[in-house]
Design a protein around this motif. Structure first.
Motif, mmCIF file in Angstrom:
data_model
loop_
_atom_site.group_PDB
_atom_site.id
_atom_site.type_symbol
_atom_site.label_atom_id
_atom_site.label_comp_id
_atom_site.label_asym_id
_atom_site.label_seq_id
_atom_site.Cartn_x
_atom_site.Cartn_y
_atom_site.Cartn_z
ATOM 1 N N ASN A 247 0.798 -1.463 0.108
ATOM 2 C CA ASN A 247 0.231 0.384 -0.183
ATOM 3 C C ASN A 247 0.933 1.460 0.142
ATOM 4 N N ARG A 248 2.025 0.800 -0.077
ATOM 5 C CA ARG A 248 2.475 1.978 -0.280
ATOM 6 C C ARG A 248 2.807 3.423 -1.360
ATOM 7 N N SER A 249 3.503 3.760 -1.451
ATOM 8 C CA SER A 249 2.986 5.370 -2.576
ATOM 9 C C SER A 249 3.748 5.203 -3.352
ATOM 10 N N SER A 250 2.934 4.866 -4.812
ATOM 11 C CA SER A 250 3.793 4.780 -6.136
ATOM 12 C C SER A 250 4.915 6.070 -6.176
ATOM 13 N N SER A 251 5.231 6.793 -5.595
ATOM 14 C CA SER A 251 6.484 8.025 -5.797
ATOM 15 C C SER A 251 7.816 7.269 -5.005
ATOM 16 N N ILE A 252 7.565 5.740 -4.704
ATOM 17 C CA ILE A 252 8.820 4.878 -3.820
ATOM 18 C C ILE A 252 9.786 4.545 -5.749
ATOM 19 N N PRO A 253 10.674 4.860 -5.260
ATOM 20 C CA PRO A 253 11.106 3.920 -6.316
ATOM 21 C C PRO A 253 11.257 2.216 -6.169
ATOM 22 N N SER A 254 10.393 1.483 -7.678
ATOM 23 C CA SER A 254 10.141 0.031 -6.836
ATOM 24 C C SER A 254 11.473 -0.709 -6.589
ATOM 25 N N GLY A 255 12.795 0.034 -6.598
ATOM 26 C CA GLY A 255 14.256 -1.001 -6.228
ATOM 27 C C GLY A 255 14.415 -0.771 -4.633
#
Length: 535
Positions: A252-260
């Motif tokens: 549920n974390r923000s999509s602004s966080i890079p996937s890696g």
């Protein structure tokens, strides 16, 4: 470390101290600046040296949280200013909820308690510090009113209550930037030391998952905030080994966080060897390679053990992008048995901080506010003075910083950023009403600090002031705060700075200085405020 041990003497006061007052003052809004999202390594480096505001917001009397219940005074902005000025960049604030939680199904947390938590957080957050808050005493079987018990039968009720409390806390702080970190719980386990039991460990893992999901779903900065989760009793072996710990998912974390990148940290504590760090006797008082008396040194838990233990955190988590946080470490004062003990306490702290940094972790020293035999205190919270400068210097040095030679304290609660260098008021001293002065001297070896509280006991305002006093022979001021001082020895004149020049009738201000001495650490005498002799 258990709640009882952590009190280190303060429990003696608990039976006689009343609950803190309900009125806590005005809560300031959070700082408006937005923090840039940091990667794990960047976060650990930026957090620097950490310190615990222990035995305060997690203290309780008969299951009701009270910040004064275990013998500490009410928390002030001045204390946080002193901690920051001493070189710390991160403050962990343990919090208990206990009897402040209402009935099912909403489990509403007392609004005054949430407001006080926010106010204390703001003392540090608005000063630019990192702040960590957790759920602390609610999971101790030894604490009255505890309920977050991993081997209790009604886990459905416990998990519902846990979710509701964290939902309220997260909502309260949803607009705060990434300088605020949430920690799911504290030393959660079944209360029996030894190998973890099942399904108790499974419930701890479930609590962590509820925590992450709940915080993320409240939105705002919470969707990308760094979150801190522990394993069994914050024990490194039981968190890194095959005993039942697993990381929560973060879907549920923000999509602004890079996937890696991750936004989860692992919480551990470090008090090994316990016979040196926490055992309340005078048998083991030395630690490390510099120890001079083998009979006073533990047979285990030295530098090599520390290195191999913290390396497990690196191998298990840091290599996968999850930094770790040693949320508690430290050693009790045994100088009554060995005058050299503080040297080894400093050596231990320096080694722990440096080793954690080496392996990708940040740290926070456990300070319970208690100074004296078997206390962990680095500061006197009653007068906001340093009591263990050597240990503080070791910690600040270990993170790669330089300890301030003369840490100032910002006296104004409304100041929310680093204080500028004090300057003289443009006004000329005026008003000579009656005055009272109180000294608070704290001395060590060849140094001392003194905080001087000046009160206008007259009936008219004092607009701009200078305070004249005489230092004992052999003392020389090396630095001061909240006033300018000249000369450094003999008869000294302290002149107000821009923000404390006006003293209304009955008003007080506190100034202070550090000084060297040659054996006489007494307080100054002969105080005169604008020419009037003070009582």
């Amino acid at each position: 470390m258990s709640s009882k041990v952590r009190r280190a003497g303060l429990a003696l006061f608990a039976a006689t101290l009343a609950l803190a007052g309900a009125a806590y003052g005005v809560t300031r809004a959070p700082a408006a600046n937005a923090a840039v999202q940091l990667t794990g390594p960047q976060l650990v480096a930026d957090m620097g040296a950490g310190w615990n505001l222990g035995n305060q917001l997690e203290a309780n009397a008969n299951g009701i949280p009270s910040e004064t219940a275990w013998g500490n005074p009410v928390i002030t902005q001045g204390l946080i200013d002193r901690v920051k000025a001493s070189g710390f960049k991160t403050i962990r604030i343990p919090v208990s909820y206990l009897g402040k939680i209402g009935a099912a199904p909403n489990y509403t947390v007392d609004s005054a308690w949430l407001t006080r938590i926010q106010e204390v957080v703001n003392y540090a957050y608005n000063s630019g510090l990192y702040v960590l808050i957790n759920m602390h005493g609610d999971g101790y079987k030894s604490v009255g009113g505890s309920w977050l018990i991993c081997d209790a039968s009604d886990q459905t009720t416990i998990k519902a209550k846990y979710q509701k409390v964290w939902q309220q806390v997260a909502t309260k702080f949803a607009s705060y930037n990434d300088h605020l970190i949430f920690e799911s719980m504290n030393e959660e386990f079944d209360g029996q030391y030894g190998n973890p039991t099942q399904p108790c460990y499974s419930n701890i893992v479930a609590y962590n998952q509820i925590f992450v999901d709940t915080v993320r779903k409240t939105g705002g900065t919470n969707a990308s905030r760094w979150l801190l989760v522990p394993g069994w009793n914050t024990n490194i072996e039981y968190t890194t080994g095959s005993y039942g710990f697993s990381l929560p998912t973060d879907t549920n974390r923000s999509s602004s966080i890079p996937s890696g990148e991750q936004r989860i940290m692992i919480s551990v504590h470090y008090y090994d060897p316990w016979d040196f760090n926490g055992q309340e006797d005078g048998n083991i008082t030395q630690w490390g390679a510099a120890a001079t008396n083998p009979a006073k040194k533990s047979t285990w838990g030295q530098e090599d053990y520390m290195d191999s233990t913290l390396k497990k955190m690196y191998d298990t988590f840091v290599t996968k992008g999850y930094p770790f946080f040693v949320g508690e470490y430290g050693s009790v004062d045994k100088t009554s048995a060995d005058p050299a003990n503080n040297t080894y306490r400093a050596n231990f702290a320096k080694a722990l901080v440096a080793t954690a940094k080496k392996y990708g972790g940040a740290t926070a020293y456990w300070d319970n506010g208690y100074n004296g035999q078997y206390g962990f205190g680095l500061f006197n919270r009653s007068n906001n003075t340093v009591t263990q400068q050597g240990i503080i210097n070791a910690i600040i040095t270990a993170v790669g910083s330089t300890p301030p030679s003369s840490p100032p304290v910002s006296p104004s609660p409304s100041r929310t950023s680093a204080s500028p260098s004090p300057s003289r008021s443009a006004s000329s001293p005026a008003g000579t009403g009656a005055c009272k002065v109180v000294n608070a001297v704290s001395a060590w070896n060849t140094g001392l600090t003194n905080n001087i509280t000046i009160t206008n006991t007259g009936t008219t305002a004092i607009n701009a002031w200078n305070l004249v006093f005489t230092l004992p022979a052999g003392q020389a001021i090396t630095g001061g705060w909240s006033a300018t001082y000249s000369p450094a020895s003999g008869t000294v004149t302290a002149t107000n700075v821009s923000y404390n020049g006006t003293l209304a009738p009955g008003a007080s201000t506190t100034i202070g200085y550090q000084a060297t001495h040659t054996g006489n650490a007494g307080a100054p005498t002969g105080f005169k405020l604008n020419g009037s002799t003070c009582s």
